[in-house]
Design an enzyme around this catalytic site. Structure first.
Site, PDB file in Angstrom:
ATOM      1  N   GLY A 107      -2.596 -30.572  35.564  1.00 34.42           N
ATOM      2  CA  GLY A 107      -2.221 -30.570  36.965  1.00 34.42           C
ATOM      3  C   GLY A 107      -3.332 -31.052  37.876  1.00 34.42           C
ATOM      4  CD  GLU A 121       0.768 -33.346  36.093  1.00 32.16           C
ATOM      5  OE1 GLU A 121       1.807 -33.735  35.515  1.00 32.16           O
ATOM      6  OE2 GLU A 121       0.486 -32.140  36.225  1.00 32.16           O
ATOM      7  CD  GLU A 160      -0.450 -31.509  31.006  1.00 33.71           C
ATOM      8  OE1 GLU A 160      -0.562 -31.351  32.233  1.00 33.71           O
ATOM      9  OE2 GLU A 160      -0.925 -32.493  30.393  1.00 33.71           O
TER      10      GLU A 160
END
Length: 297
Positions: free
Chosen positions: A146, A149, A170
Site C-alpha cells: 500500500g 500504491e 502481496e
C-alpha cells in the site's frame, strides 16, 4: 523541543541547504510537534508548496485506520485549497516513506472491518490521484504494498538513492495488491513488468525502480528524495496554477479517451485559459522581459 535538539535540527537543515531551492523546512522535527498520523504542512520560504506528511515513525508509516482517516481528511482539505500549487507526499521523518498496511492491526480486525478499510483506502488513493494540483511522492525509505500504491497515485515519484525496498510483495503474503497496484503499476510500466514485479514479490532498489519506470527521479548522493522533490516542486510552482491544473486534467483524461475526443478535450481546456488574468500577465511579462507573477486567477 529542547535547545540541543533545535541546534541539531538547524544544523541538519543547513547541511542540506541548496541555494536554488532556498531549503528551509521543518521536516526533521515534524513528528515531535504533531500528534496526527497524517497532516498538511506548508513549506516555509516555498510559497505554494505543501507537504502531506505521514507521521507514524515507530511503524515506518504503516497505514493504520487512524492514519487512513486522517489522510482522507487531508486530501479533502487539499482538494479545495487554491493556495496549494504543488503537493509533496512524504514521511515526517528521514529514512521512511510507507511500509504498507499495518499488519499488526490487521490481525485484530474482522472481515467486515477489513472490507471497510480496503474500501476507504481505495477512496483515499482515488482522491490523491484526482487532486487538481501536481503531486510528488518523496520516497525516502521502504515503499511496500500500500505504500508503493500511495506513490503510484501521485503524478511523479522520486526515490532516495539509497532506498532498497520498493515493491508489491502481496503474493508472498497470500493476497494480491488491493489498492490499485495491479492497475496503476500496469499503466505505468506495462503488463510484463507489472506481472514480474507482482508475481515474484521482488524488492527493487531506487536505481532499479528508475530503470523500470516505477519512479521518475532518484536523488543525488548528497541529498534525499524530499530535497529533490522540493527542487522539482519549485520548478513546477513557478508556472501558472490554472494552466497546471488544466494540463493535469487533460493528460489524465488521455488514458480514457480516443485521440479525437482527447484532442477536443485538450482544446476546450486550452480555451478556458485564454481569458484568465494569468494569461494576460504572461503576455505582459514576456513583452517586458521579466518573469510573470501568477496568482491563479
Amino acid at each position: 523541543m529542547n535547545s540541543v535538539a533545535l541546534k541539531i535540527s538547524r544544523a541538519h537543515l543547513i547541511r542540506f541547504a541548496s541555494p536554488w531551492t532556498n531549503f528551509c523546512t521543518k521536516r526533521f522535527n515534524s513528528s515531535s510537534v504533531n500528534s496526527r498520523q497524517a497532516f498538511l504542512e506548508p513549506l516555509e520560504c516555498q510559497a505554494g508548496i505543501t507537504c502531506l506528511s505521514l507521521n507514524r515513525p515507530q511503524s515506518k508509516n504503516a497505514i493504520s485506520t487512524t492514519l487512513l482517516k486522517e489522510l482522507i481528511q487531508c486530501l479533502d482539505t487539499a482538494q479545495f485549497d487554491k493556495s496549494i500549487r504543488v503537493l509533496i507526499l512524504r514521511s515526517s521523518t528521514t529514512g521512511s516513506f510507507c511500509a504498507g498496511a499495518d499488519l499488526i492491526e490487521r490481525r485484530s480486525m474482522s472481515q467486515v472491518q477489513v472490507a471497510r478499510f480496503l474500501s476507504d483506502l481505495r477512496v483515499a488513493l482515488g482522491k490523491l490521484e484526482t487532486l487538481p494540483m501536481p503531486t510528488i511522492a518523496a520516497i525516502d525509505g521502504p515503499a511496500l504494498g500500500g505504500g508503493l500504491e500511495l506513490g503510484l497515485a501521485c503524478d511523479l515519484r522520486i526515490a532516495g538513492r539509497n532506498v532498497t525496498k520498493i515493491g508489491l510483495p502481496e503474493t508472498a503474503l497470500g493476497i494480491i495488491p488491493g489498492a490499485g497496484g495491479t492497475q496503476r503499476a500496469t499503466r505505468l510500466v506495462g503488463p510484463a513488468r507489472a506481472k514480474d514485479l507482482i508475481f515474484t514479490a521482488r524488492m527493487l532498489s531506487a536505481t532499479e525502480a528508475l530503470e523500470w519506470g516505477l519512479v521518475d527521479y532518484i536523488s543525488s548522493p548528497e541529498s534525499d528524495a524530499f530535497e529533490r522533490a522540493v527542487q522539482l516542486a519549485s520548478q513546477i510552482r513557478n508556472n501558472a496554477p490554472l494552466a497546471l491544473r488544466a494540463a493535469k486534467q487533460a493528460i489524465s483524461r488521455s488514458e480514457d479517451l480516443a485521440l479525437e475526443p482527447g484532442l477536443d478535450f485538450e482544446r476546450a481546456s486550452y480555451e478556458t485559459l485564454l481569458s484568465t488574468q494569468d494569461r494576460m500577465e504572461a503576455l505582459v511579462a514576456f513583452k517586458e522581459k521579466r518573469r510573470p507573477v501568477f496568482k491563479g486567477e
